[in-house]
Scaffold this motif. Structure first.
Motif, PDB file in Angstrom:
ATOM      1  N   LYS A   1      45.610  -8.237   4.952  1.00 51.75           N
ATOM      2  CA  LYS A   1      46.243  -8.749   3.724  1.00 51.75           C
ATOM      3  C   LYS A   1      45.290  -8.631   2.525  1.00 51.75           C
ATOM      4  O   LYS A   1      45.725  -8.450   1.399  1.00 51.75           O
ATOM      5  CB  LYS A   1      46.665 -10.220   3.920  1.00 51.75           C
ATOM      6  CG  LYS A   1      47.888 -10.354   4.779  1.00 51.75           C
ATOM      7  CD  LYS A   1      49.148 -10.003   3.975  1.00 51.75           C
ATOM      8  CE  LYS A   1      50.348  -9.879   4.878  1.00 51.75           C
ATOM      9  NZ  LYS A   1      51.475  -9.189   4.250  1.00 51.75           N
ATOM     10  N   THR A   2      44.004  -8.760   2.797  1.00 54.81           N
ATOM     11  CA  THR A   2      43.026  -8.608   1.712  1.00 54.81           C
ATOM     12  C   THR A   2      43.038  -7.172   1.212  1.00 54.81           C
ATOM     13  O   THR A   2      43.035  -6.923  -0.001  1.00 54.81           O
ATOM     14  CB  THR A   2      41.607  -9.004   2.200  1.00 54.81           C
ATOM     15  OG1 THR A   2      41.627 -10.388   2.529  1.00 54.81           O
ATOM     16  CG2 THR A   2      40.543  -8.747   1.142  1.00 54.81           C
TER      17      THR A   2
ATOM     18  N   GLN B   1      49.413 -11.257 -10.269  1.00 53.26           N
ATOM     19  CA  GLN B   1      49.833 -11.026  -8.882  1.00 53.26           C
ATOM     20  C   GLN B   1      50.674 -12.164  -8.291  1.00 53.26           C
ATOM     21  O   GLN B   1      51.078 -12.086  -7.137  1.00 53.26           O
ATOM     22  CB  GLN B   1      48.600 -10.833  -7.982  1.00 53.26           C
ATOM     23  CG  GLN B   1      47.717  -9.666  -8.351  1.00 53.26           C
ATOM     24  CD  GLN B   1      48.450  -8.342  -8.358  1.00 53.26           C
ATOM     25  OE1 GLN B   1      48.296  -7.535  -9.247  1.00 53.26           O
ATOM     26  NE2 GLN B   1      49.289  -8.109  -7.365  1.00 53.26           N
ATOM     27  N   HIS B   2      50.904 -13.209  -9.075  1.00 57.18           N
ATOM     28  CA  HIS B   2      51.660 -14.375  -8.606  1.00 57.18           C
ATOM     29  C   HIS B   2      51.009 -15.019  -7.373  1.00 57.18           C
ATOM     30  O   HIS B   2      51.685 -15.327  -6.390  1.00 57.18           O
ATOM     31  CB  HIS B   2      53.113 -14.012  -8.272  1.00 57.18           C
ATOM     32  CG  HIS B   2      53.832 -13.358  -9.404  1.00 57.18           C
ATOM     33  ND1 HIS B   2      54.082 -13.994 -10.585  1.00 57.18           N
ATOM     34  CD2 HIS B   2      54.324 -12.119  -9.525  1.00 57.18           C
ATOM     35  CE1 HIS B   2      54.711 -13.167 -11.394  1.00 57.18           C
ATOM     36  NE2 HIS B   2      54.862 -12.012 -10.779  1.00 57.18           N
ATOM     37  N   ILE B   3      49.696 -15.133  -7.396  1.00 49.51           N
ATOM     38  CA  ILE B   3      48.996 -15.832  -6.313  1.00 49.51           C
ATOM     39  C   ILE B   3      47.996 -16.812  -6.934  1.00 49.51           C
ATOM     40  O   ILE B   3      47.906 -16.889  -8.164  1.00 49.51           O
ATOM     41  CB  ILE B   3      48.272 -14.851  -5.343  1.00 49.51           C
ATOM     42  CG1 ILE B   3      47.324 -13.924  -6.134  1.00 49.51           C
ATOM     43  CG2 ILE B   3      49.267 -14.024  -4.557  1.00 49.51           C
ATOM     44  CD1 ILE B   3      46.527 -13.000  -5.253  1.00 49.51           C
ATOM     45  N   THR B   4      47.227 -17.509  -6.112  1.00 49.22           N
ATOM     46  CA  THR B   4      46.318 -18.511  -6.664  1.00 49.22           C
ATOM     47  C   THR B   4      44.959 -17.881  -7.009  1.00 49.22           C
ATOM     48  O   THR B   4      44.524 -16.927  -6.360  1.00 49.22           O
ATOM     49  CB  THR B   4      46.068 -19.654  -5.660  1.00 49.22           C
ATOM     50  OG1 THR B   4      45.358 -19.114  -4.542  1.00 49.22           O
ATOM     51  CG2 THR B   4      47.361 -20.293  -5.197  1.00 49.22           C
TER      52      THR B   4
ATOM     53  N   TYR C   1      45.252  -5.471  -6.796  1.00 54.38           N
ATOM     54  CA  TYR C   1      44.345  -5.869  -7.885  1.00 54.38           C
ATOM     55  C   TYR C   1      43.921  -4.621  -8.652  1.00 54.38           C
ATOM     56  O   TYR C   1      43.886  -4.615  -9.869  1.00 54.38           O
ATOM     57  CB  TYR C   1      43.059  -6.532  -7.347  1.00 54.38           C
ATOM     58  CG  TYR C   1      43.248  -7.818  -6.578  1.00 54.38           C
ATOM     59  CD1 TYR C   1      44.425  -8.555  -6.678  1.00 54.38           C
ATOM     60  CD2 TYR C   1      42.231  -8.302  -5.760  1.00 54.38           C
ATOM     61  CE1 TYR C   1      44.576  -9.726  -5.959  1.00 54.38           C
ATOM     62  CE2 TYR C   1      42.385  -9.482  -5.040  1.00 54.38           C
ATOM     63  CZ  TYR C   1      43.562 -10.189  -5.140  1.00 54.38           C
ATOM     64  OH  TYR C   1      43.713 -11.343  -4.430  1.00 54.38           O
TER      65      TYR C   1
ATOM     66  N   ASP D   1      39.138 -13.129  -1.936  1.00 51.24           N
ATOM     67  CA  ASP D   1      39.223 -11.688  -1.626  1.00 51.24           C
ATOM     68  C   ASP D   1      38.043 -10.939  -2.233  1.00 51.24           C
ATOM     69  O   ASP D   1      37.429 -10.098  -1.588  1.00 51.24           O
ATOM     70  CB  ASP D   1      40.527 -11.091  -2.191  1.00 51.24           C
ATOM     71  CG  ASP D   1      41.754 -11.504  -1.395  1.00 51.24           C
ATOM     72  OD1 ASP D   1      41.613 -11.795  -0.194  1.00 51.24           O
ATOM     73  OD2 ASP D   1      42.852 -11.525  -1.987  1.00 51.24           O
TER      74      ASP D   1
ATOM     75  N   GLN E   1      42.643 -17.584  -4.062  1.00 55.05           N
ATOM     76  CA  GLN E   1      42.875 -16.409  -3.207  1.00 55.05           C
ATOM     77  C   GLN E   1      42.173 -15.175  -3.774  1.00 55.05           C
ATOM     78  O   GLN E   1      41.522 -14.428  -3.060  1.00 55.05           O
ATOM     79  CB  GLN E   1      44.395 -16.158  -3.116  1.00 55.05           C
ATOM     80  CG  GLN E   1      44.772 -14.982  -2.244  1.00 55.05           C
ATOM     81  CD  GLN E   1      44.603 -15.293  -0.775  1.00 55.05           C
ATOM     82  OE1 GLN E   1      45.341 -16.054  -0.197  1.00 55.05           O
ATOM     83  NE2 GLN E   1      43.566 -14.714  -0.181  1.00 55.05           N
ATOM     84  N   VAL E   2      42.298 -14.996  -5.080  1.00 51.58           N
ATOM     85  CA  VAL E   2      41.667 -13.843  -5.737  1.00 51.58           C
ATOM     86  C   VAL E   2      40.156 -13.914  -5.556  1.00 51.58           C
ATOM     87  O   VAL E   2      39.521 -12.937  -5.151  1.00 51.58           O
ATOM     88  CB  VAL E   2      42.016 -13.803  -7.255  1.00 51.58           C
ATOM     89  CG1 VAL E   2      41.244 -12.696  -7.963  1.00 51.58           C
ATOM     90  CG2 VAL E   2      43.518 -13.637  -7.456  1.00 51.58           C
TER      91      VAL E   2
ATOM     92  N   ALA F   1      45.206 -13.567 -10.876  1.00 58.15           N
ATOM     93  CA  ALA F   1      46.118 -14.390 -10.085  1.00 58.15           C
ATOM     94  C   ALA F   1      47.498 -14.468 -10.741  1.00 58.15           C
ATOM     95  O   ALA F   1      48.526 -14.369 -10.066  1.00 58.15           O
ATOM     96  CB  ALA F   1      45.535 -15.787  -9.921  1.00 58.15           C
TER      97      ALA F   1
ATOM     98  N   ARG G   1      45.969  -6.710  -0.936  1.00 57.03           N
ATOM     99  CA  ARG G   1      45.811  -7.327  -2.260  1.00 57.03           C
ATOM    100  C   ARG G   1      44.794  -6.582  -3.113  1.00 57.03           C
ATOM    101  O   ARG G   1      44.974  -6.449  -4.314  1.00 57.03           O
ATOM    102  CB  ARG G   1      45.427  -8.808  -2.118  1.00 57.03           C
ATOM    103  CG  ARG G   1      46.592  -9.701  -1.731  1.00 57.03           C
ATOM    104  CD  ARG G   1      46.230 -11.175  -1.847  1.00 57.03           C
ATOM    105  NE  ARG G   1      45.187 -11.545  -0.930  1.00 57.03           N
ATOM    106  CZ  ARG G   1      45.390 -12.017   0.293  1.00 57.03           C
ATOM    107  NH1 ARG G   1      46.610 -12.214   0.728  1.00 57.03           N
ATOM    108  NH2 ARG G   1      44.381 -12.320   1.079  1.00 57.03           N
TER     109      ARG G   1
END
Ligand code: ATP
Length: 206
Positions: free
Chosen positions: A7-8, A39-42, A15, A49, A45-46, A36, A11
């Protein structure tokens, strides 16, 4: 970097695409919360990664966009690039060839395969169509390591077997029919209909 979670990797690719757009607009630095948001993530998380690939930004300016693009490239890309084949030169296969070529420099679609004689020995956006019987021969000759399956769903398992026997290393299955491959083959399955139905479900329930 082989131990990076799948998953990384996914992403990081996303990115990089976002970073390339920012760089093209003349932006030089970016904060994790900005990535973030795109990409609609937190942001956590960014940061996680990016930490996994051993990069850190500065508190004041964030990440250096070009450095991050280059680093992600070092991890995801291979120096000499990889050759890709499309199996099934129907509407979807042709769209993939057309869309893909010219977009990415490190991955190039170099051959198409089909069982329909009308599709053979023609050029699709610069890519030659070969008969499926020549799969193993051309995969070897053109040093193809990845294949995209765009045949009708029913034919997908048989095509996956042929690809495995031909020595392919990675498969992107674009049909709704799951396929079985040995564990040393990297398989990604993307079923457009399921994805769209998922969107439709959330649209309906909102
Ligand atoms: P078109 O109208 O150009 O044939 P399509 O999108 O309607 O396109 P599909 O029925 O989805 O075509 O099939 C996709 C492609 O896969 C076709 O070009 C078809 O000839 C090819 N195909 C079907 N079965 C096989 C197989 N076993 N091996 C290789 N190619 C196959």
């Amino acid at each position: 970097m082989k131990h990076l979670p799948h998953k990384t990797i996914e992403r990081l690719s996303q990115y990089r695409r976002a970073l390339l757009i920012c760089a093209a607009k003349g932006k030089t630095h970016i904060f994790s919360h900005e990535i973030a948001k795109i990409q609609h993530i937190t942001p956590v998380q960014v940061r996680r990664d990016i930490m996994l690939i051993g990069y850190t930004g500065t508190l004041r300016k964030g990440y250096n966009i070009q450095e991050l693009i280059d680093l992600i490239g070092d991890i995801i890309d291979t120096k000499e690039g990889l050759n890709v084949a499309v199996v099934g030169i129907g509407n979807l296969g042709r769209a993939m060839i057309n869309y893909f070529n010219g977009k990415r420099t490190k991955l190039s679609i170099v051959a198409g395969f089909d069982s329909n004689p009308d599709k053979i020995d023609r050029i699709y956006s610069g890519v030659k169509g070969y008969h499926i019987d020549r799969l193993a021969e051309i995969i070897k000759e053109e040093n193809i390591s990845i294949a995209i399956i765009t045949v009708p769903a029913g034919a997908a398992p048989e095509i996956a077997d042929k690809l495995v026997n031909a020595g392919i290393k990675g498969i992107l299955n674009y049909t709704p029919k799951p396929v079985q491959v040995p564990s040393h083959i990297y398989l990604e399955e993307y079923d457009m209909i399921t994805s769209l139905e998922k969107v439709a479900f959330f649209v309906k329930t909102h």
